[in-house]
Design an enzyme around this catalytic site. Sequence first.
Site, PDB file in Angstrom:
ATOM      1  N   GLY A   1       0.590  -1.168   0.054  1.00  0.00           N
ATOM      2  CA  GLY A   1       0.010  -0.021   0.152  1.00  0.00           C
ATOM      3  C   GLY A   1       0.813   1.324   0.184  1.00  0.00           C
ATOM      4  CB  CYS A   2       0.153   4.789  -1.174  1.00  0.00           C
ATOM      5  SG  CYS A   2      -1.650   4.993  -0.328  1.00  0.00           S
ATOM      6  CE1 TYR A   3      -1.320   8.148   4.077  1.00  0.00           C
ATOM      7  CE2 TYR A   3      -3.188   6.819   3.474  1.00  0.00           C
ATOM      8  CZ  TYR A   3      -2.914   8.013   3.740  1.00  0.00           C
ATOM      9  OH  TYR A   3      -3.532   8.927   3.753  1.00  0.00           O
TER      10      TYR A   3
ATOM     11  CB  THR B   1       5.385   2.239   0.146  1.00  0.00           C
ATOM     12  OG1 THR B   1       4.693   1.114  -0.258  1.00  0.00           O
ATOM     13  CG2 THR B   1       6.512   2.461  -0.617  1.00  0.00           C
ATOM     14  CB  ALA B   2       5.463   6.767   2.847  1.00  0.00           C
TER      15      ALA B   2
END
Lengths: 349, 349, 349, 349
Positions: free
Chosen positions: A152-154, A156-157
């Site tokens: 997911g995007c969150y 990953t960061a």
Amino acid sequence: MGTKTRAAIVGSTGYGGVELIRLLQAHPYAEVSSVISSSSAGTPIADGYPHLSDIFPGVLDGVDPKEIKSKADVVFLAAPAGVASRMAPQLLEKGLKVIDLSGDFRLPQPDVYEHWYGKPAADPAYLEKAVFGLSEIYGEQVRGAELLSNPGCYPTATLLGAVPAIKAGWIDPSSLIVDAKSGVSGAGRGASLGTHYSELNENFKAYKVNKHQHIPEIERVLSDAAGRDIVATFTTHLVPMTRGIMATMYASLAEDRTEQEFIELYRQFYEGRPFVRIRPEGVLPATKEVSGSNYCDIGFAVDRRTGRVTIVSVIDNLVKGAAGQAIQNLNLMMDWEENAGLQFIPMYP
Amino acid sequence: MGTKTRAAIVGSTGYGGVELIRLLQAHPYAEVSSVISSSSAGTPIADGYPHLSDIFPGVLDGVDPKEIKSKADVVFLAAPAGVASRMAPQLLEKGLKVIDLSGDFRLPQPDVYEHWYGKPAADPAYLEKAVFGLSEIYGEQVRGAELLSNPGCYPTATLLGAVPAIKAGWIDPSSLIVDAKSGVSGAGRGASLGTHYSELNENFKAYKVNKHQHIPEIERVLSDAAGRDIVATFTTHLVPMTRGIMATMYASLAEDRTEQEFIELYRQFYEGRPFVRIRPEGVLPATKEVSGSNYCDIGFAVDRRTGRVTIVSVIDNLVKGAAGQAIQNLNLMMDWEENAGLQFIPMYP
Amino acid sequence: MGTKTRAAIVGSTGYGGVELIRLLQAHPYAEVSSVISSSSAGTPIADGYPHLSDIFPGVLDGVDPKEIKSKADVVFLAAPAGVASRMAPQLLEKGLKVIDLSGDFRLPQPDVYEHWYGKPAADPAYLEKAVFGLSEIYGEQVRGAELLSNPGCYPTATLLGAVPAIKAGWIDPSSLIVDAKSGVSGAGRGASLGTHYSELNENFKAYKVNKHQHIPEIERVLSDAAGRDIVATFTTHLVPMTRGIMATMYASLAEDRTEQEFIELYRQFYEGRPFVRIRPEGVLPATKEVSGSNYCDIGFAVDRRTGRVTIVSVIDNLVKGAAGQAIQNLNLMMDWEENAGLQFIPMYP
Amino acid sequence: MGTKTRAAIVGSTGYGGVELIRLLQAHPYAEVSSVISSSSAGTPIADGYPHLSDIFPGVLDGVDPKEIKSKADVVFLAAPAGVASRMAPQLLEKGLKVIDLSGDFRLPQPDVYEHWYGKPAADPAYLEKAVFGLSEIYGEQVRGAELLSNPGCYPTATLLGAVPAIKAGWIDPSSLIVDAKSGVSGAGRGASLGTHYSELNENFKAYKVNKHQHIPEIERVLSDAAGRDIVATFTTHLVPMTRGIMATMYASLAEDRTEQEFIELYRQFYEGRPFVRIRPEGVLPATKEVSGSNYCDIGFAVDRRTGRVTIVSVIDNLVKGAAGQAIQNLNLMMDWEENAGLQFIPMYP
């Protein structure tokens, strides 16, 4: 073009799907051979996305595993939660490689998935097979994978920013607090009051506090890095911008370390990996500095007064947080250079 | 109009200054009698701010305490740090009431001011005299004050959100982490790369992490509430919007309390105070919901998994974070209704 | 409060409706006595609009003319096209004054309405009765009106900018080209791809070129001013902002006139009218300079090279383009001061 | 890399300069060999532009024609007006090819340049030598050029939209009115009140009406196309967005033509040219549909009521309006494929 690996994209009319089209256009070894949409099959994709006019004249295909098999070698599933759990097994059985951008294969335990997503989980046999494609952490498993679950995007960061310090034992993982912020494109193209321009412009809001479905995915990897079960505080906010995620992370120092030491730790951890950049001392990254690119940029601030470190990690949610990372994973799965087709300089300003 | 209290505004060409003009225009007991600017004296204020055309035809006055005395009963100092420390004593000696919107009188210890602001501190005699105008906390001292130090924008959002829980002993004050976000107008009207549209639009960035000059002001009040010295982690970010501050705060629960209990605690704490609004369970405030108004809106999320509470507090940085709170303080100093002239409904959308 | 004129608002959950609530809150002679919504009746209005929390605790009423009669003296109809044509006659028969913010009563000829709106027109008897409330032009008729048709947002900006020059014979009305731009709030609160943040942010687009339903309303008044039938070129664009309209107008000079002469002509034309402001020579207004206020600001650029004048006219589409102008019309209908309750300074920045 | 054409960029720290770096990174036949800045020589370019971290580690060179000669084959001049007129002759004499992105060589008549730019014009011998690089119109002259004058951003959007209709005699060129809108990046990176976030966000403003220095450049090409001297009305506006230009153009039809006929005329005119895309009937382009790319997209609306056609033309001001078009011109000068290194799909959303 005939010798390129052929890629089909299911969910081509979503933002993740069109971003895959944009990025694959520049890929040296892969090409988009079929754009698939359950809702708009039969119409030219450029009708709904005029930016593709003349570039991508293709008509959208319907969802038909047999037809996909005839047109593609690899399939990107960029559909809403609940679609991939049904489709991936059929595609894998036909000998296709599958890269799923949804959350359907990110959580190995079916009950955890069902608790956070409110949908039936995928077949456990396939959950087990799926490789979690945070390739800077799990790269070895990604090579040769048949079913790749794109993070997911969150997560990953967050995870690229937190894992090295946890693995090194420099921070107390149970103290981790993640204050995350995202541009609106992360919510997809669906129209709702929650994506309405006049409601979001000149506004900043928190949402799904402690309830975001990315929490178990984050905690799973944090626990793996810490060697014990970790629960984390995770808050998401909506920023009045289209692209970009920042995770601002707070943790108590387990050892007395300087910013410079953090920088060196992370540079070593990510050595040889093309998409993580560590900022020098005193400099923190901003989301625009990675816009349109596959980079994750990280910076540090150590505070001796409080004994805490603040870690700032930024990505473009549609690239490193979705389509770009999926292609990075394809590259590893196919044993191509990790950055093939992804050497975009961020678009600035 | 003759019987209204006359207000002079030093620093009328800054955003805080014009916001004072906007708000005082609607005030039943006060009126702007002199707009003062050291840099633009002699020119009509509407030249630089055409939105005031025909409404406020006045020409800017220069900075001259004697002239101010002849024109005003109360002086708002909306100038950069370092100006009020010199001007306030002169104005007070002439019998004027002074409300300072800068940081010059917020820190009673000269060395702390000098450390964080990098400028000489004000005369200790006046530092002692100054009342810190966070009126929901220090209201009793505000009534009758002659020299009022208006709180900073970040401290206002943070402290109104954190103090009741600390005073009640429900959270561990040493665990407090404040992740704050502000619109760009907080940086003032000065042109720099840091306020350049193309650099900030479609961008989200952290700045001055652990170094913001509002930190000692926050810690001073937190310590006061906790009854012991508190250091807090405080991070500031720039949001691509003009107005609004959100402070997202994290703290470990010292007692097992529910969201509903927090809501009731805060509603009691702020009972009778017109400008703090507590959201119901499950609802968090967004910055646009207070835009243009003097409200501070607060919401809660308790997480049993982590044993932490997340407190979200929002204000309009130019109103409750500056000009509006200054007028609220004037109202109390003059013994008028606390909300006189401030009953604006937020502008939405 | 008991002696104030009671106002009901039908369509209170739209942007025009909540803006009426915001503005009427500050009105000296009127008060909101009933907020009405066909879709959300029975729920507190603050549920959908938390910015009204604690300020406006009212529960939404359903649409019932008899109940409206018992609660109100005047009714604002802020509903979509097609609603007022049915409701207004019922309300008028009960002796209520009606101010309609939709297009239903703006076009006296039923067939013209049906052509542009694609809906059945109102009863011709009521179309005839309706007064077009562009009060700076038709103020005499507004006084004492029972059924007031509030002008559209684009027509307001366009006509206030164009009519004086046409009446004076200084420009050729058949040469008029109107290039109009609007913030997104003009499209209402309905969620669609056309109001989706990610589609509009960092984007600028034209829409409904030559097809906007405000064209006949504009041409009707232009023709009235010119004394002959006028067709105008009218283009609308969507600006990535929430509020504000600019009409940039081009016309061939019929007489050789300077900017200064235009300025004087317009200042005379609007003398005594509180809401039109004419910029000095060389200065053009921007939309933010009227934000949140009822002003229409106008500026001029005469070009001798081309023999054309460019007229720039700006308003806040939700205030002078909707709710503010409606209250201005109420003031005239009730014989109150024209600017009662509307003396807001624009919110800047 | 050694066999690639080496490009130096003077003015590398401006937005045009960094965009050249971004685009040339992907070029198959050219590479950036020197980044030059008069103000920041000696510092790494990534200090001021962290998005280039790790990608472009180069230190900025100073401005020294001899050093440039040793490092480069072609020089892009992306400096403010007045720099290229002095530097280009020196570089040409050393045998370098020069592409100037400023206005210094766009106007062949020195007095016209001096009138509109308020600076001394370049040496007439070089003005004569310079080829105006609107390659879709003047492509034949571009091939083999030594000194290429890259068109302005507004002229590019305007002329690509207007010239085919004028050449065909379908519109009256003297009736042409151009209402242009630009994102803020067109104003460069210099900090001023005119580029201040809080002044531009949620604002729309006109500027330099009838006074923009791009007017003579536009009129020169229009006159060339019409075969007689043309003056045009040209207005520029600032849109609250970073990238993108739209020119909305109005002209009286000289012949009775349909939208479909316009579409066919333009498709034929631009046949074989890779960067102009004509929208189908009823569809107009938006700026985001070309963002980050070298496309110019054009659409039409014919209005029989008024006898006028509206032509909408959009570009990304930093790509087709500056760096991209410069590379397109380099490609033609070097006899490479016109779209080498420029096949970016627009970034959407």
